[in-house]
Design a protein around this motif. Structure first.
Motif, PDB file in Angstrom:
ATOM      1  N   VAL A 220      23.404 -79.239 -49.119  1.00  0.00           N
ATOM      2  CA  VAL A 220      22.067 -78.866 -48.842  1.00  0.00           C
ATOM      3  C   VAL A 220      20.998 -79.794 -48.955  1.00  0.00           C
ATOM      4  CG1 VAL A 220      20.485 -77.108 -49.517  1.00  0.00           C
ATOM      5  CG2 VAL A 220      22.761 -76.372 -49.719  1.00  0.00           C
ATOM      6  N   ASP A 221      20.311 -79.848 -47.865  1.00  0.00           N
ATOM      7  CA  ASP A 221      19.140 -80.979 -47.665  1.00  0.00           C
ATOM      8  C   ASP A 221      18.170 -80.732 -48.635  1.00  0.00           C
ATOM      9  OD1 ASP A 221      20.397 -82.320 -45.818  1.00  0.00           O
ATOM     10  OD2 ASP A 221      19.455 -81.186 -44.067  1.00  0.00           O
ATOM     11  N   SER A 222      17.826 -81.445 -49.637  1.00  0.00           N
ATOM     12  CA  SER A 222      16.508 -81.360 -50.545  1.00  0.00           C
ATOM     13  C   SER A 222      16.613 -79.907 -51.238  1.00  0.00           C
ATOM     14  CB  SER A 222      15.276 -81.420 -49.541  1.00  0.00           C
ATOM     15  OG  SER A 222      15.032 -82.503 -48.967  1.00  0.00           O
ATOM     16  N   PRO A 223      17.524 -79.764 -51.988  1.00  0.00           N
ATOM     17  CA  PRO A 223      17.892 -78.748 -52.874  1.00  0.00           C
ATOM     18  C   PRO A 223      16.728 -78.825 -53.981  1.00  0.00           C
ATOM     19  CG  PRO A 223      19.578 -80.089 -53.517  1.00  0.00           C
ATOM     20  CD  PRO A 223      18.822 -80.573 -52.286  1.00  0.00           C
ATOM     21  N   ARG A 224      16.231 -77.552 -54.541  1.00  0.00           N
ATOM     22  CA  ARG A 224      15.220 -77.366 -55.569  1.00  0.00           C
ATOM     23  C   ARG A 224      15.626 -78.083 -56.905  1.00  0.00           C
ATOM     24  NH1 ARG A 224      13.186 -71.358 -56.868  1.00  0.00           N
ATOM     25  NH2 ARG A 224      13.082 -71.241 -54.756  1.00  0.00           N
ATOM     26  N   ARG A 225      14.670 -78.746 -57.579  1.00  0.00           N
ATOM     27  CA  ARG A 225      15.058 -79.412 -58.585  1.00  0.00           C
ATOM     28  C   ARG A 225      15.034 -78.291 -59.788  1.00  0.00           C
ATOM     29  NH1 ARG A 225      11.910 -81.210 -62.949  1.00  0.00           N
ATOM     30  NH2 ARG A 225      10.048 -80.779 -61.640  1.00  0.00           N
ATOM     31  N   ILE A 430      28.734 -72.467 -50.272  1.00  0.00           N
ATOM     32  CA  ILE A 430      27.576 -73.184 -51.283  1.00  0.00           C
ATOM     33  C   ILE A 430      26.325 -73.023 -50.494  1.00  0.00           C
ATOM     34  CG2 ILE A 430      26.605 -75.192 -52.052  1.00  0.00           C
ATOM     35  CD1 ILE A 430      29.040 -75.814 -53.231  1.00  0.00           C
ATOM     36  N   LYS A 431      26.103 -73.421 -49.280  1.00  0.00           N
ATOM     37  CA  LYS A 431      24.920 -73.217 -48.194  1.00  0.00           C
ATOM     38  C   LYS A 431      24.485 -71.631 -48.317  1.00  0.00           C
ATOM     39  CE  LYS A 431      25.833 -77.046 -45.240  1.00  0.00           C
ATOM     40  NZ  LYS A 431      26.211 -77.535 -43.870  1.00  0.00           N
ATOM     41  N   ALA A 432      25.622 -70.694 -48.174  1.00  0.00           N
ATOM     42  CA  ALA A 432      25.409 -69.211 -48.094  1.00  0.00           C
ATOM     43  C   ALA A 432      24.731 -68.837 -49.274  1.00  0.00           C
ATOM     44  CB  ALA A 432      26.453 -68.633 -47.621  1.00  0.00           C
ATOM     45  N   ILE A 433      25.272 -69.188 -50.503  1.00  0.00           N
ATOM     46  CA  ILE A 433      24.687 -68.690 -52.038  1.00  0.00           C
ATOM     47  C   ILE A 433      23.206 -69.467 -51.994  1.00  0.00           C
ATOM     48  CG2 ILE A 433      25.115 -68.706 -54.253  1.00  0.00           C
ATOM     49  CD1 ILE A 433      28.044 -68.822 -53.673  1.00  0.00           C
ATOM     50  N   TYR A 434      23.033 -70.742 -51.516  1.00  0.00           N
ATOM     51  CA  TYR A 434      21.663 -71.179 -51.857  1.00  0.00           C
ATOM     52  C   TYR A 434      20.855 -70.587 -51.054  1.00  0.00           C
ATOM     53  CZ  TYR A 434      18.048 -74.741 -52.539  1.00  0.00           C
ATOM     54  OH  TYR A 434      17.055 -75.403 -52.700  1.00  0.00           O
ATOM     55  N   ARG A 435      21.086 -70.342 -49.845  1.00  0.00           N
ATOM     56  CA  ARG A 435      19.972 -69.468 -48.981  1.00  0.00           C
ATOM     57  C   ARG A 435      19.603 -68.140 -49.544  1.00  0.00           C
ATOM     58  NH1 ARG A 435      23.128 -71.607 -44.595  1.00  0.00           N
ATOM     59  NH2 ARG A 435      24.257 -69.512 -44.534  1.00  0.00           N
ATOM     60  N   GLU A 436      20.684 -67.494 -50.342  1.00  0.00           N
ATOM     61  CA  GLU A 436      20.274 -66.137 -50.688  1.00  0.00           C
ATOM     62  C   GLU A 436      19.456 -66.271 -51.839  1.00  0.00           C
ATOM     63  OE1 GLU A 436      20.043 -62.315 -51.239  1.00  0.00           O
ATOM     64  OE2 GLU A 436      21.003 -63.113 -49.506  1.00  0.00           O
ATOM     65  N   PHE A 437      19.518 -67.279 -52.766  1.00  0.00           N
ATOM     66  CA  PHE A 437      18.808 -67.151 -53.743  1.00  0.00           C
ATOM     67  C   PHE A 437      17.653 -68.123 -54.092  1.00  0.00           C
ATOM     68  CE2 PHE A 437      22.986 -65.278 -55.069  1.00  0.00           C
ATOM     69  CZ  PHE A 437      22.407 -63.828 -55.825  1.00  0.00           C
ATOM     70  N   PHE A 438      17.844 -68.989 -53.226  1.00  0.00           N
ATOM     71  CA  PHE A 438      16.590 -70.017 -53.272  1.00  0.00           C
ATOM     72  C   PHE A 438      15.484 -70.246 -52.178  1.00  0.00           C
ATOM     73  CE2 PHE A 438      19.805 -71.296 -56.336  1.00  0.00           C
ATOM     74  CZ  PHE A 438      19.058 -71.744 -57.495  1.00  0.00           C
ATOM     75  N   VAL A 439      16.144 -69.662 -51.075  1.00  0.00           N
ATOM     76  CA  VAL A 439      15.232 -70.121 -49.651  1.00  0.00           C
ATOM     77  C   VAL A 439      14.354 -68.972 -49.599  1.00  0.00           C
ATOM     78  CG1 VAL A 439      15.133 -70.523 -47.218  1.00  0.00           C
ATOM     79  CG2 VAL A 439      16.863 -71.458 -48.751  1.00  0.00           C
TER      80      VAL A 439
END
Length: 439
Positions: A220-225, A430-439
């Motif tokens: 994932v590009d530039s994920p949250r710290r 992983i991209k799908a889960i990240y989008r759901e909870f962080f984007v």
């Protein structure tokens, strides 16, 4: 007075110019009294870590190859570092002594440990600090496990009159009196041992990133710290592949409730990630703290009618794997089914076939099926246990990405949900889960 223990990773020791920056970091805070160093890492893409050069040297030594030539590459790195530091340090004599001892010991662990040993000698000279050899203060028991109490006592005694001291990470002394190393990345553990021994107020782990990210930046590009994280969350994410910190390094400091701060040697002003005991941790407001995973697992699916009423069934199955020396990662189960999740590399060659046949003989299952090329992905966060609909959101996001879930396992702590998917769907999941909870 507050005491900070600082561990600096291989990139922080890569060359003399970076070590000068390390000196500035340490001198900038008088509480930073005890320093643990790794062996020099890569200076640039395509470079070779000193530890790998040392393994090459050992292999040349025991195979009858050109050990002198292999070790010359190690010598060159340290001579260059001392020159860049303009340090009054007789590195040639130390390297000659080290070479002679490697030849005498003919030990892989001893040879590999010299990267940290040499680096610590140099850094102690740069800081005008006491050098403390890890083999004199960190000890392993007869089973190869850390002898914590003996180590903590020895470290505390060694530093009691030292305003500042430098330790080499990665190794200690085995029960046989010989140098023994931790697994790769074990300098993190060394730092945690020292932190507990000196009752540190903070364990700073300096690396080349500004803390933990919510997922792998290669996916994932530039994920949250992650600003702060609990020990439990860290353990789950580290175990599942988030490799900023060695997964075993938290145990000494966790038991002493010592916070860890992940900091960036190359951006020392960045806030980093603070790792806290659960009792002192307040979730950041996000339901999910992070997502991490690993590929290449094998699932052995077992089905037998009335399995739940058969006393000792699971123990009999696990004894088969124990006999074959196969560790089990997860055991999802139903009334008449159970699955054994194992890293595929532990079932190489004929071992998988032997395990299957022994399970059939031992418990006489109705069905045994093997599913290979599985990736495990952990979604982790304290907020999950108190948020209604988290699982629904997770599986809806995975379904929307057209990914088939082959296995589900949720820990009793309710801070993680692990799903198994095909290796081919790993990054997409992983991209799908990240989008759901962080984007």
């Amino acid at each position: 007075m507050a005491i900070k223990v600082c561990k600096f990773g291989g990139t922080s020791m890569a060359d003399g110019n970076v070590i000068k920056s390390v000196k500035n970091i340490i001198d900038g805070d008088m509480d930073r009294r005890f320093i643990i160093v790794s062996a020099p890492g890569k200076r640039y893409s395509g470079d070779i870590k000193v530890t790998d050069l040392l393994y090459d040297s050992y292999n040349a030594l025991v195979s009858g190859g050109d050990f002198k030539k292999a070790f010359a590459a190690v010598k060159s790195r340290y001579v260059s570092i001392v020159k860049e530091l303009n340090l009054d340090f007789d590195i040639d004599s130390v390297l000659e002594e080290t070479e002679e001892r490697i030849i005498k010991e003919r030990s892989e662990d001893f040879t590999a440990s010299r990267g940290e040993y040499l680096c610590a000698r140099i850094v102690a000279g740069v800081l005008n600090a006491k050098f403390i050899d890890a083999e004199n203060v960190i000890f392993f028991d007869e089973n190869g496990a850390l002898n914590g109490e003996k180590s903590y006592k020895a470290v505390a005694e060694a530093v009691k009159d030292a305003p500042r001291a430098v330790f080499p990470g990665f190794y200690g002394r085995g029960a046989d009196g010989k140098v023994k190393t931790f697994s790769r990345g074990g300098s993190d553990i060394s730092g945690a041992i020292v932190a507990r021994a000196v009752h540190a107020s903070m364990y700073e782990n300096w690396t080349d990133v500004s803390g933990f990210l919510a997922c792998d930046p290669r996916i994932v590009d530039s994920p949250r710290r992650i600003k702060s994280i609990s020990y439990k969350e860290l353990r789950e994410l580290s175990y599942m592949g988030a490799n900023v910190l060695h997964s075993e390094s938290i145990f000494p400091v966790r038991r002493a409730n010592i916070p860890i701060n992940i900091k960036n040697t190359f951006r020392p002003g960045d806030e980093g990630t603070l790792i806290l005991p659960t009792s002192r941790y307040t979730p950041c407001g996000n339901i999910v703290t992070g997502v991490a995973g690993k590929k290449n697992f094998t699932v052995i699916f077992i089905e037998k009618s009335l399995m739940n009423s058969e006393v000792g069934f699971i123990a009999d199955v696990l004894n088969v794997l124990k006999k074959e020396g196969v560790p089990v990662e997860h055991i999802p189960s139903g009334i008449d089914t159970m699955s054994l999740v194992v890293e595929s590399e532990c079932l190489q060659g004929e071992k998988l076939n032997r395990v299957i046949e022994e399970i059939k003989q031992s418990v006489e299952p109705d069905v045994v099926r093997v599913i290979e090329n599985i990736a495990l992905i952990a979604t982790v966060g304290h907020g999950m246990s108190s948020s209604v609909g988290t699982s629904s959101r997770l599986f809806s996001a995975i379904a929307a990405a057209n990914i088939n879930v082959k296995m589900i396992d949720q820990g009793s702590s309710e801070i993680n949900i692990i799903v198994g998917v095909s290796n081919n769907d790993y990054e997409k999941c992983i991209k799908a889960i990240y989008r759901e909870f962080f984007v």
